[in-house]
Design an enzyme around this catalytic site. Structure first.
Site, PDB file in Angstrom:
ATOM      1  N   TRP A 121      43.879  31.114  38.848  1.00  0.00           N
ATOM      2  CA  TRP A 121      43.602  29.794  38.578  1.00  0.00           C
ATOM      3  C   TRP A 121      41.859  29.052  38.750  1.00  0.00           C
ATOM      4  O   TRP A 121      41.171  28.342  37.892  1.00  0.00           O
ATOM      5  CB  TRP A 121      44.063  28.773  38.878  1.00  0.00           C
ATOM      6  CG  TRP A 121      44.190  29.087  40.413  1.00  0.00           C
ATOM      7  CD1 TRP A 121      44.815  29.374  41.295  1.00  0.00           C
ATOM      8  CD2 TRP A 121      43.125  28.519  41.719  1.00  0.00           C
ATOM      9  NE1 TRP A 121      44.455  29.569  42.897  1.00  0.00           N
ATOM     10  CE2 TRP A 121      43.129  28.583  43.053  1.00  0.00           C
ATOM     11  CE3 TRP A 121      42.017  28.035  41.678  1.00  0.00           C
ATOM     12  CZ2 TRP A 121      42.572  28.780  43.988  1.00  0.00           C
ATOM     13  CZ3 TRP A 121      41.228  27.661  42.361  1.00  0.00           C
ATOM     14  CH2 TRP A 121      41.070  28.101  43.645  1.00  0.00           C
ATOM     15  N   GLU A 127      41.533  43.289  40.733  1.00  0.00           N
ATOM     16  CA  GLU A 127      40.219  42.215  41.347  1.00  0.00           C
ATOM     17  C   GLU A 127      40.230  41.753  42.554  1.00  0.00           C
ATOM     18  O   GLU A 127      40.988  40.245  42.132  1.00  0.00           O
ATOM     19  CB  GLU A 127      38.950  42.249  39.945  1.00  0.00           C
ATOM     20  CG  GLU A 127      39.217  42.639  39.161  1.00  0.00           C
ATOM     21  CD  GLU A 127      37.957  43.278  38.972  1.00  0.00           C
ATOM     22  OE1 GLU A 127      36.676  42.850  39.923  1.00  0.00           O
ATOM     23  OE2 GLU A 127      37.251  44.031  38.686  1.00  0.00           O
ATOM     24  N   CYS A 179      35.095  33.642  43.547  1.00  0.00           N
ATOM     25  CA  CYS A 179      35.387  34.836  44.074  1.00  0.00           C
ATOM     26  C   CYS A 179      33.784  35.554  44.628  1.00  0.00           C
ATOM     27  O   CYS A 179      33.587  35.818  45.639  1.00  0.00           O
ATOM     28  CB  CYS A 179      35.742  36.468  43.226  1.00  0.00           C
ATOM     29  SG  CYS A 179      35.389  36.031  42.205  1.00  0.00           S
TER      30      CYS A 179
HETATM   31  P1  NAP Z   1      46.592  35.053  43.841  1.00  0.00           P
HETATM   32  O1  NAP Z   1      47.057  33.505  44.615  1.00  0.00           O
HETATM   33  O2  NAP Z   1      46.713  36.113  44.367  1.00  0.00           O
HETATM   34  O3  NAP Z   1      47.247  34.564  42.516  1.00  0.00           O
HETATM   35  C1  NAP Z   1      47.095  35.459  41.175  1.00  0.00           C
HETATM   36  C2  NAP Z   1      48.227  35.783  40.221  1.00  0.00           C
HETATM   37  O4  NAP Z   1      49.225  36.181  40.680  1.00  0.00           O
HETATM   38  C3  NAP Z   1      48.546  34.286  39.926  1.00  0.00           C
HETATM   39  O5  NAP Z   1      48.763  34.404  38.505  1.00  0.00           O
HETATM   40  C4  NAP Z   1      49.447  34.387  40.805  1.00  0.00           C
HETATM   41  O6  NAP Z   1      50.826  33.547  40.065  1.00  0.00           O
HETATM   42  C5  NAP Z   1      50.225  35.602  40.133  1.00  0.00           C
HETATM   43  N1  NAP Z   1      51.166  36.354  41.367  1.00  0.00           N
HETATM   44  C6  NAP Z   1      51.419  35.937  42.646  1.00  0.00           C
HETATM   45  N2  NAP Z   1      52.602  36.504  43.618  1.00  0.00           N
HETATM   46  C7  NAP Z   1      52.591  36.933  42.995  1.00  0.00           C
HETATM   47  C8  NAP Z   1      53.720  38.420  42.544  1.00  0.00           C
HETATM   48  N3  NAP Z   1      54.450  39.109  43.418  1.00  0.00           N
HETATM   49  N4  NAP Z   1      53.921  39.055  41.182  1.00  0.00           N
HETATM   50  C9  NAP Z   1      52.737  39.224  40.640  1.00  0.00           C
HETATM   51  N5  NAP Z   1      52.059  38.563  40.565  1.00  0.00           N
HETATM   52  C10 NAP Z   1      52.219  37.260  41.291  1.00  0.00           C
HETATM   53  O7  NAP Z   1      45.348  34.230  43.613  1.00  0.00           O
HETATM   54  P2  NAP Z   1      45.119  32.566  43.618  1.00  0.00           P
HETATM   55  O8  NAP Z   1      45.099  31.557  44.560  1.00  0.00           O
HETATM   56  O9  NAP Z   1      45.725  32.400  41.940  1.00  0.00           O
HETATM   57  O10 NAP Z   1      43.602  33.632  43.095  1.00  0.00           O
HETATM   58  C11 NAP Z   1      42.632  32.304  43.638  1.00  0.00           C
HETATM   59  C12 NAP Z   1      42.026  34.742  44.832  1.00  0.00           C
HETATM   60  O11 NAP Z   1      41.887  35.227  43.721  1.00  0.00           O
HETATM   61  C13 NAP Z   1      40.387  34.247  45.816  1.00  0.00           C
HETATM   62  O12 NAP Z   1      40.916  34.766  46.651  1.00  0.00           O
HETATM   63  C14 NAP Z   1      40.225  34.825  45.022  1.00  0.00           C
HETATM   64  O13 NAP Z   1      38.976  35.187  45.749  1.00  0.00           O
HETATM   65  C15 NAP Z   1      40.619  36.014  44.056  1.00  0.00           C
HETATM   66  N6  NAP Z   1      39.645  36.117  42.940  1.00  0.00           N
HETATM   67  C16 NAP Z   1      38.634  37.146  42.815  1.00  0.00           C
HETATM   68  C17 NAP Z   1      38.012  37.403  41.770  1.00  0.00           C
HETATM   69  C18 NAP Z   1      37.899  39.186  41.364  1.00  0.00           C
HETATM   70  O14 NAP Z   1      37.281  39.586  40.146  1.00  0.00           O
HETATM   71  N7  NAP Z   1      37.401  40.221  42.035  1.00  0.00           N
HETATM   72  C19 NAP Z   1      38.151  36.592  40.750  1.00  0.00           C
HETATM   73  C20 NAP Z   1      38.731  35.437  40.761  1.00  0.00           C
HETATM   74  C21 NAP Z   1      39.394  35.300  41.830  1.00  0.00           C
HETATM   75  P3  NAP Z   1      51.126  31.788  39.776  1.00  0.00           P
HETATM   76  O15 NAP Z   1      50.320  30.669  40.043  1.00  0.00           O
HETATM   77  O16 NAP Z   1      52.743  31.419  39.320  1.00  0.00           O
HETATM   78  O17 NAP Z   1      51.902  32.006  42.133  1.00  0.00           O
HETATM   79 MG    MG Z   2      47.210  31.230  45.151  1.00  0.00          MG
END
Ligand code: NAP
Ligand code: MG
Length: 522
Positions: free
Chosen positions: A143, A242, A276
């Site tokens: 998000w 990522e 990130c």
């Molecule tokens: P997240 O909680 O890991 O969620 C990422 C995505 O995965 C969301 O669409 C989420 O859906 C989905 N998801 C959750 N559980 C799942 C499952 N069991 N099976 C399949 N999909 C599932 O991450 P976030 O809170 O959205 O984002 C923040 C994190 O992303 C931070 O750790 C940040 O560092 C990292 N990030 C990394 C990068 C990079 O390029 N390396 C870039 C941006 C962010 P829901 O939202 O519906 O739960």
């Molecule tokens: Mg999350």
């Protein structure tokens, strides 16, 4: 913040800056997700045979639509994330226009067949390899940059001739649907790019389960990434991951102090720290520490939370806000000092948290080892650069980093020692915005790369081809084999690989009858 309604058919998305509902989206069941994957699967053949010219036209039209309606789309993004319209314009709309343009211009070149050298014992062959689309690609995105982090993998996968099913974060489905709307308006055929909305545990998992999914591109936390990667591995599907980061900046005494302050301040606090590759640890050489800190604090104190240009937008997720608050609490309990920020202003309606600078931090504090993903920056003096590098490399993460020094030799030497996927010299965050630079992490920050030539090739299967088209029917190794070939082959080996000039020459002469037989038409 999304809230799932009791009938579990729709979920609502709320503007984190105001608390108002901004939209309702279908909570898609496994069956609906599987139908979307199958639509994308049916469209694959047609799309995979579309020409680069056709894809280029669509992408150029899409970037034009996006640029001409930049404020409108920036507002869509701003409403569901709480970031300011300026932040959305800069890091989402502008970035996506660039990605569309970049692959419109370069996809054909990056995916052109690559001719390679043959084998001396296999004369007459033409050898090359092709990049072919894989099929249906699943993209799961977070998000924090909901438009950019959907569009990057989606555009790249489509440019390579794949079809895509995207599961955006449940807080930010509107940004993903906006991307779909733009691409459809630009002429992308229906079904080539599907968006499935809903929760990670239902919609996301259903996407991972479908056997037609040929590859996964996941952006999100390391914790969820681990689960998702295990699922892809069980099905032997490739995945680009990522994940999280804890990005350090090292500022040496040879830095342009003002440049370092402006850059790191932006790198730490833009998007309210929910980046990130945001700066989360700042290490400053002791000789310039006081000057750096006082400049840093004076600008930080002037920043306001809000929605105007130049203000720090709202945080997006309540859980994230709690992590930030608990890390500050933990640091204070262990002896850190908060020099600015550190507490929410109770009068605020949205999930605002002020930019916060801490000193006197130690390695046993959570904010030094765990991802913060909020507007906190510990600033730490160092005496020995090796010690700074050791601290920078001490976390489980390795996404990106920054080094500040006007002495480029010094900066490059530090950059080489940092265990991160990219390093910004005298800058923050910009390696991501350069679409031509491969992006991704090391250690627990990820697997694989996207962006650039490597990035688009990652969405393809490589097919190696050897072509033979001479008037020769039988090779020397085909049955029946002439027994004299054994000695002949041995002589040829010496002629080709020996480093002794005399032996080489003698063997070359001895090889001639064998060579003649090899090349003989029969
Ligand atoms: P997240 O909680 O890991 O969620 C990422 C995505 O995965 C969301 O669409 C989420 O859906 C989905 N998801 C959750 N559980 C799942 C499952 N069991 N099976 C399949 N999909 C599932 O991450 P976030 O809170 O959205 O984002 C923040 C994190 O992303 C931070 O750790 C940040 O560092 C990292 N990030 C990394 C990068 C990079 O390029 N390396 C870039 C941006 C962010 P829901 O939202 O519906 O739960
Ligand atoms: Mg999350």
């Amino acid at each position: 913040m999304s809230e799932i309604n009791s009938d579990r058919r729709f979920f609502s998305v709320v503007n984190p800056a105001t608390g108002e509902e901004v939209g309702k989206y279908p909570l898609m069941s496994a069956k609906e997700v599987h139908s979307a994957v199958e639509r994308a699967q049916r469209k694959f053949e047609e799309w995979s045979y579309s020409s680069f010219k056709q894809r280029k036209e669509i992408l150029l039209k899409a970037s034009s639509i996006l640029a001409e309606n930049a404020f409108y789309y920036a507002e869509v993004i701003s409403r569901e994330t709480g970031k300011t319209r300026f932040d959305a314009l800069l890091a989402e709309v502008a970035t996506v226009c660039d990605v569309m343009h970049y692959y419109a211009k370069n996809a054909e070149k990056f995916l052109a067949p690559v001719k390679v050298e043959g084998n001396i014992f296999l004369p007459g062959r033409k050898a090359y390899y092709l990049f072919e689309p894989k099929g249906v690609i699943g993209v799961i995105s977070p998000w924090n940059y909901p438009f950019t982090l959907c569009a990057g993998p989606v555009i790249t996968a489509l440019s390579a001739g794949n079809t895509v099913v995207l599961k955006p974060a449940s807080q930010t489905p509107g940004s993903a649907l906006a991307l779909q709307e733009i691409l459809l308006k630009a002429g992308l055929p229906e079904g080539v790019f599907e968006v499935v909305t809903g929760s990670g545990s239902v919609t996301g998992e259903a996407l991972l389960e479908h056997p037609a999914l040929e590859m996964l591109f996941f952006t999100g936390s390391t914790e969820v990434g681990r689960k998702v990667y295990t699922k892809a591995a069980q099905r032997l599907k490739p995945a680009i991951m990522e994940l999280g980061g804890k990005d350090p900046a090292i500022v040496t005494k040879n830095a342009d102090i003002k440049r370092a302050v402006y850059s790191i301040l932006w790198g730490a606090f833009t998007n309210c720290g929910q980046t990130c590759i945001g700066m989360e640890i700042c290490l400053v050489e002791r000789d310039i520490f006081d000057e750096f800190l006082s400049e840093f604090l004076s600008i930080t104190r002037s920043l306001k939370c809000g929605q105007q240009v130049g203000e720090i937008g709202s945080m997006t997720m309540a859980e994230q806000l709690k992590i930030v608050e608990s890390q500050v609490e933990d640091a204070l309990a262990k002896g850190a000092k908060v020099l600015v920020g550190g507490k929410r202003d109770g009068a605020e309606k949205g999930m605002y948290y002020p930019p916060t600078v801490l000193t006197d931090v130690t390695m046993n504090m959570k904010l030094m080892t765990e991802e913060t993903f909020g507007p906190l920056l510990p600033i730490i003096p160092y005496d020995d650069v090796e010690e700074a590098i050791r601290i920078a490399n001490s976390t489980p993460y390795g996404l990106s980093s920054s080094v500040f020094s006007k002495d480029l030799e010094e900066a490059r030497a530090i950059a080489r020692k940092l265990k991160t996927g990219s390093v910004n010299i005298n800058d923050c965050l910009v390696t991501f915005a350069m679409t031509s630079l491969p992006f991704g992490g090391v250690k627990e920050s990820g697997i694989g790369r996207y962006h650039g030539d490597i990035g688009i090739r990652a969405f393809t299967n490589i097919k190696s081809i050897s072509e033979f088209n001479m008037d020769i029917q039988k090779e020397f190794y085909h049955y029946p084999i002439d027994p004299s070939m054994e000695k002949g082959l041995q002589a040829m080996l010496v002629a080709v690989f020996s480093r002794n000039p005399l032996k080489k020459m003698v063997s070359a002469i001895r090889s001639l009858p064998t060579l003649k037989k090899i090349l003989k038409k029969n």
